[in-house]
Design an enzyme around this catalytic site. Sequence first.
Site, mmCIF file in Angstrom:
data_model
loop_
_atom_site.group_PDB
_atom_site.id
_atom_site.type_symbol
_atom_site.label_atom_id
_atom_site.label_comp_id
_atom_site.label_asym_id
_atom_site.label_seq_id
_atom_site.Cartn_x
_atom_site.Cartn_y
_atom_site.Cartn_z
ATOM 1 N N SER A 142 0.850 -1.195 0.000
ATOM 2 C CA SER A 142 0.000 0.000 0.000
ATOM 3 C C SER A 142 0.880 1.237 0.000
ATOM 4 O O SER A 142 1.938 1.267 0.637
ATOM 5 C CB SER A 142 -0.888 0.013 1.248
ATOM 6 O OG SER A 142 -1.515 1.273 1.420
ATOM 7 N N TYR A 158 -2.714 -0.819 10.066
ATOM 8 C CA TYR A 158 -2.721 -1.286 8.673
ATOM 9 C C TYR A 158 -1.385 -0.984 7.993
ATOM 10 O O TYR A 158 -0.762 -1.877 7.399
ATOM 11 C CB TYR A 158 -3.870 -0.614 7.932
ATOM 12 C CG TYR A 158 -3.954 -0.943 6.455
ATOM 13 C CD1 TYR A 158 -4.629 -2.080 6.018
ATOM 14 C CD2 TYR A 158 -3.371 -0.114 5.492
ATOM 15 C CE1 TYR A 158 -4.721 -2.389 4.673
ATOM 16 C CE2 TYR A 158 -3.453 -0.414 4.142
ATOM 17 C CZ TYR A 158 -4.127 -1.553 3.739
ATOM 18 O OH TYR A 158 -4.206 -1.854 2.398
#
Length: 257
Positions: A142, A158
Amino acid sequence: MRVGIVVGASSGIGQSAAIQLAARGAGVILTYRGNEAGARDTVAAIEKDGGTAVALRLDVGRSETFPAFREQVVAALHDTWRRDTVDHLVNNAGFGGMARFEDTTEELFDRFSRVLLKGPYFLTQALLPLIADGGAVVNVSSSSALPTGLVEAGYSAYATMKGGLNVLTRCLAKELAVRGVRVNAVAPGPTRTRLADASGVVGFEAYPDVIPALAARTALGRLGEPDDVGTLIAALAGDEGRWITGQVIEVSGGYDL
């Protein structure tokens, strides 16, 4: 014929990666956790264009199931392609979501860890004997975990796991180079997927009002689409990526550039 495994290919980026690999002539073993209908759609799309695909159920958050999954892969390879190795592994399965640091529970932290970091780590380890020399591993990370990425409140857990995946990518690239196995990661920015958050709420389908603001912050002026990322994954896994390893490549259209 080359054969690839795409983990988490019932929708979104994983589905696109599976279809793109098949379009380049590879057979595909794809996995799903709960979205069996989506997995069937992926298989149907590949078969419609003359490709071959097999769908297997896998929960990446349950590493104790990996040995049994490996045996399913062995059986699928033998029965469908008459071979005993794979050429590509795409670690894509995951879930999204956010919680401010002070609200992040150990339960949520551990779930992020199991699915986003521990899962890819030990699944790759379990499948490593099946990966052919000269093969490729692509991890889906990400942009939130990049040093140049936008830091948003609520993504500490995350992004921490995705940052760990980036480190794992570089370490495996070094260790597996002796076998000619390349290991890279792609780091998408905001992308139109069905990725569910920790509560099961599905991303942009549930929050369409955020899309214009995200597009406005993207240099190329739109939200990312699964094929924007899936095409790069297939290229990194294939001959186009033959001289690339140990890299984490942002695929965001210039988000927050």
